[in-house]
Scaffold this motif. Structure first.
Motif, PDB file in Angstrom:
ATOM      1  N   HIS A 205     -11.302  -3.837   8.163  1.00  0.00           N
ATOM      2  CA  HIS A 205     -10.246  -4.570   8.620  1.00  0.00           C
ATOM      3  C   HIS A 205     -10.175  -5.442   9.773  1.00  0.00           C
ATOM      4  O   HIS A 205     -10.409  -4.856  10.982  1.00  0.00           O
TER       5      HIS A 205
ATOM      6  N   HIS B 118     -16.051  -1.826   4.419  1.00  0.00           N
ATOM      7  CA  HIS B 118     -16.026  -3.562   4.662  1.00  0.00           C
ATOM      8  C   HIS B 118     -15.116  -3.544   6.131  1.00  0.00           C
ATOM      9  O   HIS B 118     -14.510  -2.186   7.118  1.00  0.00           O
TER      10      HIS B 118
ATOM     11  N   HIS C  90       0.073  -3.808   4.038  1.00  0.00           N
ATOM     12  CA  HIS C  90      -1.495  -3.696   4.477  1.00  0.00           C
ATOM     13  C   HIS C  90      -1.260  -4.854   5.872  1.00  0.00           C
ATOM     14  O   HIS C  90      -1.244  -6.102   5.868  1.00  0.00           O
TER      15      HIS C  90
ATOM     16  N   ASP D 190      -8.505  -6.906   4.844  1.00  0.00           N
ATOM     17  CA  ASP D 190      -9.413  -6.341   4.293  1.00  0.00           C
ATOM     18  C   ASP D 190     -11.332  -6.818   3.846  1.00  0.00           C
ATOM     19  O   ASP D 190     -10.956  -7.706   3.073  1.00  0.00           O
TER      20      ASP D 190
ATOM     21  N   HIS E  47     -12.684   0.778  10.741  1.00  0.00           N
ATOM     22  CA  HIS E  47     -14.164   1.309  10.237  1.00  0.00           C
ATOM     23  C   HIS E  47     -15.255   0.664  10.440  1.00  0.00           C
ATOM     24  O   HIS E  47     -16.237   0.800   9.626  1.00  0.00           O
TER      25      HIS E  47
ATOM     26  N   ARG F  34       0.430  -1.418  -0.039  1.00  0.00           N
ATOM     27  CA  ARG F  34      -0.077   0.110   0.347  1.00  0.00           C
ATOM     28  C   ARG F  34       0.712   1.408   0.091  1.00  0.00           C
ATOM     29  O   ARG F  34       1.737   1.135  -0.045  1.00  0.00           O
TER      30      ARG F  34
HETATM   31 ZN   LIG Z   1      -7.044  -2.956   5.514  1.00  0.00          ZN
END
Ligand SMILES: [Zn+2]
Length: 564
Positions: free
Chosen positions: A158, A156, A51, A55, A102, A46
């Motif tokens: 994480h 999504h 990462h 995800d 998230h 990323r």
């Molecule tokens: Zn993520």
């Protein structure tokens, strides 16, 4: 003798970075009840980091039940505008921690715990470390609802598993099952002359090699003519069975004439090393082509722990008149793999296209500090901020300075200072240090102000200057207006934005009492949920103060009525 010595070193490093043993199996359960379809894998490359988790797609929806992967207690709650947004950490009795990011909302008892502290601190952003007895959870217990908060490009979850030292590990190693029967995709292969006088196909510059598909699904290339110290780089991604997303691969191995020379995998890393991703990839190529080529050789100052066996730093010494076979194998977690065979012919060449390097007046070694001052602008680059010895391109142009090019990565902040002693105080108050993009558009760079000098710390090369922001933020109510009855509203929404220096802070009150407003920067929206139960009067005076990064403030006031 030299070759023997480097082989010995290679074996030594293979032992030093032994495989990770004793990874508990079937201890952690899926955090969602839906089949696990990924938009991101562990170790995926990323922007400026690897990462750190999986995800997991949530079928385009928010509000799915997120369940504790194993029993434990909520050890950390972190709420932030960016990053993981609303995130929960569960510490487990076996020493591991799972992370859920998230999130839209937390489960009622955790949400209540959080809000009490947000109201006490009068802040949406907060970080809490509850004790072991405060918020215990069972495996499979609903701890939150999935969302899209923070730096998330779509709904999504994480999900991370961290070891006892808070190093993220590949959740697939724990038996978290992701369907995958597809081979990794290889979409770019490059050869790099490295040593003094080395060449690949008669050039001292990076060469793109053509991948020739073979009947058995592997690739080969035409024979590479080379001499001296060279290396290779590969652009590769993996697709899982249930989604088209281009994810990270698990393992890359390279052999020369059948002997291992380079082996890296994504089992575990530490957050402290994550930014060295910029050292693993060909950063210049990435910044000009938006494609991440992983180098299969490493520089001696590259401390990444993802390497298992590295012989001679993955570099090959190609001798005139000898033939070599270099083979790269890319593997995903399920063992699907792709092989590339590269024949190399050792060929000394008299005629070599020289390196494209541009030489300037400002040469600096990566492990030494660099500083310069002109036109009242000073630049300081600490040692080890650069990965390579570099000819810096620096240009002072009146009030603006160009500090090298953004296709060269910086590992640590450099400091740029501007002498502001000649600028009148009122003018200075509205000024900040801005980075200019390639179209000359300014963006705020965190500015530290002293009476005679403004400084910024930044990890991006480019053009910097001083800019004035004279306009306060704009504030616009979304679902109410001044004097309205809004008994039917479940929330209060306001849009805030700033045209230049950006939003620094906001503060909302009702009848003089602070109210929690959640900030979603992706749609510039502040939301107060009336279910917090703090708006209890019928007649209410709402007041919102929004401040930008140079201190321009907008005060918005409105009256609303509500039957409770
Ligand atoms: Zn993520």
């Amino acid at each position: 003798m030299k070759r023997f010595f480097s082989l010995f070193l290679g074996l030594f490093s293979l032992v030093a970075n032994a495989q990770i043993d004793n990874v508990p199996q079937d201890y952690f359960k899926d955090p969602l009840d839906i089949p696990l379809v990924l938009s991101g894998t562990f170790g995926e490359l990323r922007s400026n980091h690897f990462h750190a988790g999986l995800d997991i797609k949530t079928q385009g929806r928010q509000g799915l039940e997120v369940k504790a992967s194993a029993k434990g207690f909520i050890s950390r709650i972190k709420i932030q505008h960016y990053g993981y947004g609303k995130a929960l950490y569960v510490q487990h009795p076996n020493g591991y921690t799972t992370v859920y990011g998230h999130l839209k909302k937390l489960a009622p008892k955790i949400e209540e715990y959080l809000k009490e502290r947000q109201y006490n601190k009068e802040s949406y952003e907060i970080e809490l470390f509850p004790g072991a007895s405060e918020l215990q959870v069972e495996q499979g217990e609903v701890i939150a609802y999935s969302g899209n908060t923070g730096g998330s490009g779509g709904p999504h979850l994480h999900f991370e598993i961290r070891d006892g030292s808070q190093r993220p590990m590949n959740p697939e190693m724990f038996g978290i099952e992701i369907q995958d029967t597809r081979d990794p995709i290889v979409d770019g292969l490059f050869a790099y002359p490295i040593g003094e006088g080395a060449h690949v196909n008669n050039s001292a510059n990076r060469q793109k090699l053509r991948l020739i598909p073979q009947n058995d699904g592997s690739y080969s290339t035409n024979a590479v003519e080379a001499c001296g110290e060279i290396g290779f780089g590969i652009s590769t991604v993996d697709q899982k069975s249930l989604a088209p997303n281009k994810n990270g691969v698990y393992k890359i191995e390279a052999t020369l004439n059948g002997s291992p020379v380079m082996n890296l995998d994504f089992q575990r890393f530490s957050f402290a090393e994550s930014r060295y991703l910029n050292f693993l990839i060909d950063y210049e190529y990435y910044s000009n082509h938006r494609k991440r080529v992983q180098k299969l050789f490493k520089e001696s100052n590259n401390p990444l722990s993802i390497y298992n066996g590295v012989v001679n730093e993955g570099k090959l010494d190609i001798e005139d008149g000898l033939d070599y076979n270099y083979v790269v194998e890319v593997t995903d977690f399920k063992g699907n793999s792709k092989t590339i065979r590269i024949p190399i012919k050792g060929n000394f060449s008299g005629e070599i296209t020289p390196k494209d390097d541009v030489k300037t007046d400002y040469f600096t070694n990566y492990n030494e500090t660099f500083s310069i001052e002109e036109n009242g602008i000073d630049i300081y680059i600490p040692k080890n901020a650069l990965y390579y010895d570099t000819f810096l391109d620096i240009e002072f142009m009146g009030d603006t300075v160009k500090v090298h090019h953004d296709d060269v990565p910086l590992h640590k902040n450099m400091t740029i200072g501007f002498d502001v002693s000649d600028i009148p105080t009122e003018e200075k108050e509205k000024m900040f240090v801005a980075r200019l993009n390639k179209y000359g558009r300014p963006s705020y760079s965190t500015t530290y102000k002293k009476p005679t000098r403004f400084t910024t710390g930044t990890r991006s090369f480019g053009e910097y200057t001083l800019v004035s922001d004279l306009n306060p933020p704009s504030v616009r109510p979304v679902n109410f207006y001044d004097g309205q009855w809004i008994s039917g509203n479940s929330d209060l929404k306001v849009k805030i934005s700033d045209d230049l220096s950006g939003i620094q802070s906001f503060r909302a009150t009702v009848n003089g009492k602070w109210i929690l407003m959640e900030y979603e920067y992706k749609n510039n929206t502040l939301t107060h949920d009336f279910s917090d139960g703090v708006v209890t009067e019928t007649e209410n005076d709402y007041k919102l103060i929004v401040t930008d990064n140079v201190g321009n403030a907008t005060t918005y006031e409105a009256k609303f009525f509500r039957k409770n």
